[in-house]
Design a protein around this motif. Structure first.
Motif, PDB file in Angstrom:
ATOM      1  N   ALA A 164       0.919  -1.355   0.032  1.00  0.00           N
ATOM      2  CA  ALA A 164      -0.207  -0.075   0.219  1.00  0.00           C
ATOM      3  C   ALA A 164       0.957   1.503  -0.101  1.00  0.00           C
ATOM      4  O   ALA A 164       2.287   1.136  -0.152  1.00  0.00           O
ATOM      5  CB  ALA A 164      -1.040  -0.082   1.317  1.00  0.00           C
ATOM      6  N   VAL A 165       0.444   2.358   0.181  1.00  0.00           N
ATOM      7  CA  VAL A 165       1.094   3.633   0.345  1.00  0.00           C
ATOM      8  C   VAL A 165       2.268   3.772   1.287  1.00  0.00           C
ATOM      9  O   VAL A 165       3.419   3.991   0.866  1.00  0.00           O
ATOM     10  CB  VAL A 165       0.330   4.845   0.497  1.00  0.00           C
ATOM     11  CG1 VAL A 165       1.074   6.211   0.644  1.00  0.00           C
ATOM     12  CG2 VAL A 165      -0.582   5.157  -0.693  1.00  0.00           C
ATOM     13  N   HIS A 166       1.832   3.364   2.521  1.00  0.00           N
ATOM     14  CA  HIS A 166       3.003   2.950   3.497  1.00  0.00           C
ATOM     15  C   HIS A 166       4.059   2.172   2.957  1.00  0.00           C
ATOM     16  O   HIS A 166       5.503   2.667   3.044  1.00  0.00           O
ATOM     17  CB  HIS A 166       2.298   2.482   4.858  1.00  0.00           C
ATOM     18  CG  HIS A 166       3.451   2.178   5.692  1.00  0.00           C
ATOM     19  ND1 HIS A 166       3.592   1.188   6.543  1.00  0.00           N
ATOM     20  CD2 HIS A 166       4.324   3.303   6.398  1.00  0.00           C
ATOM     21  CE1 HIS A 166       4.603   1.219   7.454  1.00  0.00           C
ATOM     22  NE2 HIS A 166       5.011   2.430   7.473  1.00  0.00           N
ATOM     23  N   GLY A 167       3.785   0.982   2.390  1.00  0.00           N
ATOM     24  CA  GLY A 167       4.983  -0.057   1.777  1.00  0.00           C
ATOM     25  C   GLY A 167       5.605   0.596   0.804  1.00  0.00           C
ATOM     26  O   GLY A 167       7.074   0.671   0.987  1.00  0.00           O
ATOM     27  N   VAL A 168       5.012   1.473   0.005  1.00  0.00           N
ATOM     28  CA  VAL A 168       5.718   2.147  -1.204  1.00  0.00           C
ATOM     29  C   VAL A 168       6.825   3.128  -0.719  1.00  0.00           C
ATOM     30  O   VAL A 168       7.616   3.175  -0.958  1.00  0.00           O
ATOM     31  CB  VAL A 168       4.910   2.869  -2.213  1.00  0.00           C
ATOM     32  CG1 VAL A 168       5.681   3.613  -3.011  1.00  0.00           C
ATOM     33  CG2 VAL A 168       4.180   1.646  -3.002  1.00  0.00           C
ATOM     34  N   MET A 169       6.252   3.823   0.259  1.00  0.00           N
ATOM     35  CA  MET A 169       7.038   4.895   0.801  1.00  0.00           C
ATOM     36  C   MET A 169       8.056   4.400   1.846  1.00  0.00           C
ATOM     37  O   MET A 169       9.270   5.030   1.678  1.00  0.00           O
ATOM     38  CB  MET A 169       6.086   5.910   1.773  1.00  0.00           C
ATOM     39  CG  MET A 169       5.070   6.736   0.981  1.00  0.00           C
ATOM     40  SD  MET A 169       5.902   7.654  -0.592  1.00  0.00           S
ATOM     41  CE  MET A 169       6.689   9.046   0.578  1.00  0.00           C
ATOM     42  N   THR A 170       8.097   3.447   2.330  1.00  0.00           N
ATOM     43  CA  THR A 170       9.287   2.751   3.178  1.00  0.00           C
ATOM     44  C   THR A 170      10.422   2.480   2.185  1.00  0.00           C
ATOM     45  O   THR A 170      11.441   2.718   2.462  1.00  0.00           O
ATOM     46  CB  THR A 170       8.962   1.480   3.713  1.00  0.00           C
ATOM     47  OG1 THR A 170       8.491   0.622   2.722  1.00  0.00           O
ATOM     48  CG2 THR A 170       7.880   1.734   5.056  1.00  0.00           C
ATOM     49  N   GLY A 171      10.072   2.366   0.819  1.00  0.00           N
ATOM     50  CA  GLY A 171      11.087   2.050  -0.117  1.00  0.00           C
ATOM     51  C   GLY A 171      11.684   3.228  -0.742  1.00  0.00           C
ATOM     52  O   GLY A 171      12.438   3.556  -1.205  1.00  0.00           O
ATOM     53  N   VAL A 172      10.975   4.351  -0.797  1.00  0.00           N
ATOM     54  CA  VAL A 172      11.001   5.790  -1.181  1.00  0.00           C
ATOM     55  C   VAL A 172      11.886   6.421  -0.087  1.00  0.00           C
ATOM     56  O   VAL A 172      13.046   6.808  -0.554  1.00  0.00           O
ATOM     57  CB  VAL A 172       9.884   6.514  -1.547  1.00  0.00           C
ATOM     58  CG1 VAL A 172      10.184   7.947  -1.862  1.00  0.00           C
ATOM     59  CG2 VAL A 172       8.961   6.013  -2.699  1.00  0.00           C
ATOM     60  N   LEU A 173      11.881   6.272   0.993  1.00  0.00           N
ATOM     61  CA  LEU A 173      12.371   6.830   2.116  1.00  0.00           C
ATOM     62  C   LEU A 173      13.808   6.265   2.416  1.00  0.00           C
ATOM     63  O   LEU A 173      14.833   6.611   3.080  1.00  0.00           O
ATOM     64  CB  LEU A 173      11.482   7.078   3.387  1.00  0.00           C
ATOM     65  CG  LEU A 173      10.379   7.989   2.994  1.00  0.00           C
ATOM     66  CD1 LEU A 173       9.428   8.364   4.433  1.00  0.00           C
ATOM     67  CD2 LEU A 173      10.867   9.480   2.536  1.00  0.00           C
ATOM     68  N   ASP A 174      13.753   4.955   2.372  1.00  0.00           N
ATOM     69  CA  ASP A 174      14.968   4.191   2.494  1.00  0.00           C
ATOM     70  C   ASP A 174      15.454   3.324   1.276  1.00  0.00           C
ATOM     71  O   ASP A 174      14.838   2.312   0.950  1.00  0.00           O
ATOM     72  CB  ASP A 174      14.551   3.145   3.703  1.00  0.00           C
ATOM     73  CG  ASP A 174      15.695   2.296   4.096  1.00  0.00           C
ATOM     74  OD1 ASP A 174      16.961   2.427   3.710  1.00  0.00           O
ATOM     75  OD2 ASP A 174      15.797   1.859   5.199  1.00  0.00           O
ATOM     76  N   ARG A 175      16.477   4.081   0.709  1.00  0.00           N
ATOM     77  CA  ARG A 175      16.756   3.126  -0.633  1.00  0.00           C
ATOM     78  C   ARG A 175      17.243   1.820  -0.299  1.00  0.00           C
ATOM     79  O   ARG A 175      17.276   1.082  -1.393  1.00  0.00           O
ATOM     80  CB  ARG A 175      17.912   4.249  -1.440  1.00  0.00           C
ATOM     81  CG  ARG A 175      17.572   5.579  -1.586  1.00  0.00           C
ATOM     82  CD  ARG A 175      16.770   5.747  -2.856  1.00  0.00           C
ATOM     83  NE  ARG A 175      17.439   5.325  -4.169  1.00  0.00           N
ATOM     84  CZ  ARG A 175      17.281   5.413  -5.481  1.00  0.00           C
ATOM     85  NH1 ARG A 175      16.112   5.609  -5.623  1.00  0.00           N
ATOM     86  NH2 ARG A 175      18.037   5.208  -6.190  1.00  0.00           N
ATOM     87  N   GLU A 176      17.868   1.670   0.606  1.00  0.00           N
ATOM     88  CA  GLU A 176      18.410   0.202   0.860  1.00  0.00           C
ATOM     89  C   GLU A 176      17.199  -0.701   1.119  1.00  0.00           C
ATOM     90  O   GLU A 176      17.198  -1.679   0.175  1.00  0.00           O
ATOM     91  CB  GLU A 176      19.278   0.209   2.019  1.00  0.00           C
ATOM     92  CG  GLU A 176      19.665  -1.321   2.498  1.00  0.00           C
ATOM     93  CD  GLU A 176      20.563  -1.178   3.693  1.00  0.00           C
ATOM     94  OE1 GLU A 176      20.616  -2.511   4.304  1.00  0.00           O
ATOM     95  OE2 GLU A 176      20.675  -0.562   4.251  1.00  0.00           O
ATOM     96  N   HIS A 177      16.009  -0.111   1.507  1.00  0.00           N
ATOM     97  CA  HIS A 177      14.896  -1.119   1.671  1.00  0.00           C
ATOM     98  C   HIS A 177      14.189  -1.231   0.116  1.00  0.00           C
ATOM     99  O   HIS A 177      13.802  -2.025  -0.329  1.00  0.00           O
ATOM    100  CB  HIS A 177      14.110  -0.694   2.643  1.00  0.00           C
ATOM    101  CG  HIS A 177      12.821  -1.394   2.924  1.00  0.00           C
ATOM    102  ND1 HIS A 177      12.759  -2.818   3.173  1.00  0.00           N
ATOM    103  CD2 HIS A 177      11.226  -1.292   2.784  1.00  0.00           C
ATOM    104  CE1 HIS A 177      11.759  -3.328   3.507  1.00  0.00           C
ATOM    105  NE2 HIS A 177      10.835  -2.455   3.030  1.00  0.00           N
ATOM    106  N   GLY A 178      14.441   0.157  -0.471  1.00  0.00           N
ATOM    107  CA  GLY A 178      13.765   0.150  -1.879  1.00  0.00           C
ATOM    108  C   GLY A 178      14.446  -0.887  -2.722  1.00  0.00           C
ATOM    109  O   GLY A 178      13.743  -1.719  -3.456  1.00  0.00           O
ATOM    110  N   ALA A 179      15.780  -1.181  -2.544  1.00  0.00           N
ATOM    111  CA  ALA A 179      16.560  -2.008  -3.392  1.00  0.00           C
ATOM    112  C   ALA A 179      16.140  -3.390  -2.972  1.00  0.00           C
ATOM    113  O   ALA A 179      15.754  -4.534  -3.837  1.00  0.00           O
ATOM    114  CB  ALA A 179      17.997  -1.863  -3.238  1.00  0.00           C
TER     115      ALA A 179
END
Length: 264
Positions: free
Chosen positions: A38-53
């Motif tokens: 959801a939005v929260h999950g997407v934003m965790t990847g946006v705000l934390d590039r390591e998690h986004g990867a």
């Protein structure tokens, strides 16, 4: 097919396609990491590039909630008519597992929630084979404990694992455990609580209008106010920037390095 939403690669998929992919991995006994963002999950990847990867290394990332579906349609003309939410995907997978006799393993949440969940599932899906269940430890794993967890799951005979640890802990767990288990692992968010009866889902009209976040905020304001009142406007601003191409957002490269210590 994966599409860039603020740098996070989300699959433009439907329920039937997602279910087919999970079942194929279960039948073929191969690793397969799944999460519903959801939005929260997407934003965790946006705000934390390591998690986004980390998220971009998942085999399947479904659009959980209308705002992520809308983003796929707006940015990539995906023409999706409905989101693929964690609680719904969970139920579809469990129904199919019951029909095919595929054993499942439940990992996460509390012992009390798991007990309620299993009772409800046995009443709703009497043919479902629950090979094992294990509550969250609410701590980081010890060195070598990942292998112990994998051995317990594999030894149970399970061929699908559902993980309910909350975002982003569950995605970290699935990413770390994926190389150790020849089966699909699904990060399903609050699905355990919903199907255990601890949480109620909003009316269908609220879900269709993209207002599920408002329902959740009303139910748990002290825990969720930062998530929705701060992250939602930030998400919309970034989405507008990507749509107008004012701010190109390139996805970080998927990561394959597996942590040996992670939330469990």
């Amino acid at each position: 097919m994966k599409r860039n939403v603020l740098g996070v690669l989300v699959d433009a998929t439907r329920h039937d396609n997602a279910l087919d992919a999970v079942l194929a991995a279960a039948r073929e006994r191969r690793p397969f990491g799944v999460t519903a963002l959801a939005v929260h999950g997407v934003m965790t990847g946006v705000l934390d590039r390591e998690h986004g990867a980390r998220l971009n290394s998942f085999d399947l990332v479904t659009p959980d909630g209308q705002p992520v579906r809308w983003a796929l349609n707006l940015l990539h003309r995906a023409a999706l008519t409905e989101p693929v939410c964690g609680p719904d995907l969970t139920l579809h997978v469990l129904q199919a597992a019951a029909d095919e006799g595929i054993p499942v393993y439940l990992y996460g949440s509390t012992r009390q929630t798991l007990d309620l969940l299993m009772l409800n599932l046995q009443n709703r899906l009497p043919a479902l084979k629950i090979a094992g269940h294990e509550p969250s430890k609410f701590r980081m794993t010890r060195p070598g404990e990942d292998v112990e967890i994998a051995d317990r799951i594999a030894g149970s005979g399970a061929r699908i694992v559902l993980v309910g640890l909350g975002c982003p802990r569950q995605e970290v767990f699935v990413h770390a455990m994926r190389p150790l288990l020849p089966m699909p692992l699904l990060a399903v968010g609050a699905a355990f609580d919903f199907h255990a009866g601890n949480l109620r889902r909003p009316p269908v009209w609220m879900r269709k209008a993209g207002l599920e976040w408002l329902w959740r905020l009303g139910a748990e304001p002290r825990r969720l106010w930062r998530r929705y009142l701060l992250l939602n406007p930030h998400y919309l601003a970034l989405l507008a920037a990507q749509w107008t191409r004012l701010r190109p957002l390139s996805p970080p490269a998927p990561v394959t390095d597996r942590p040996t210590v992670f939330p469990a």
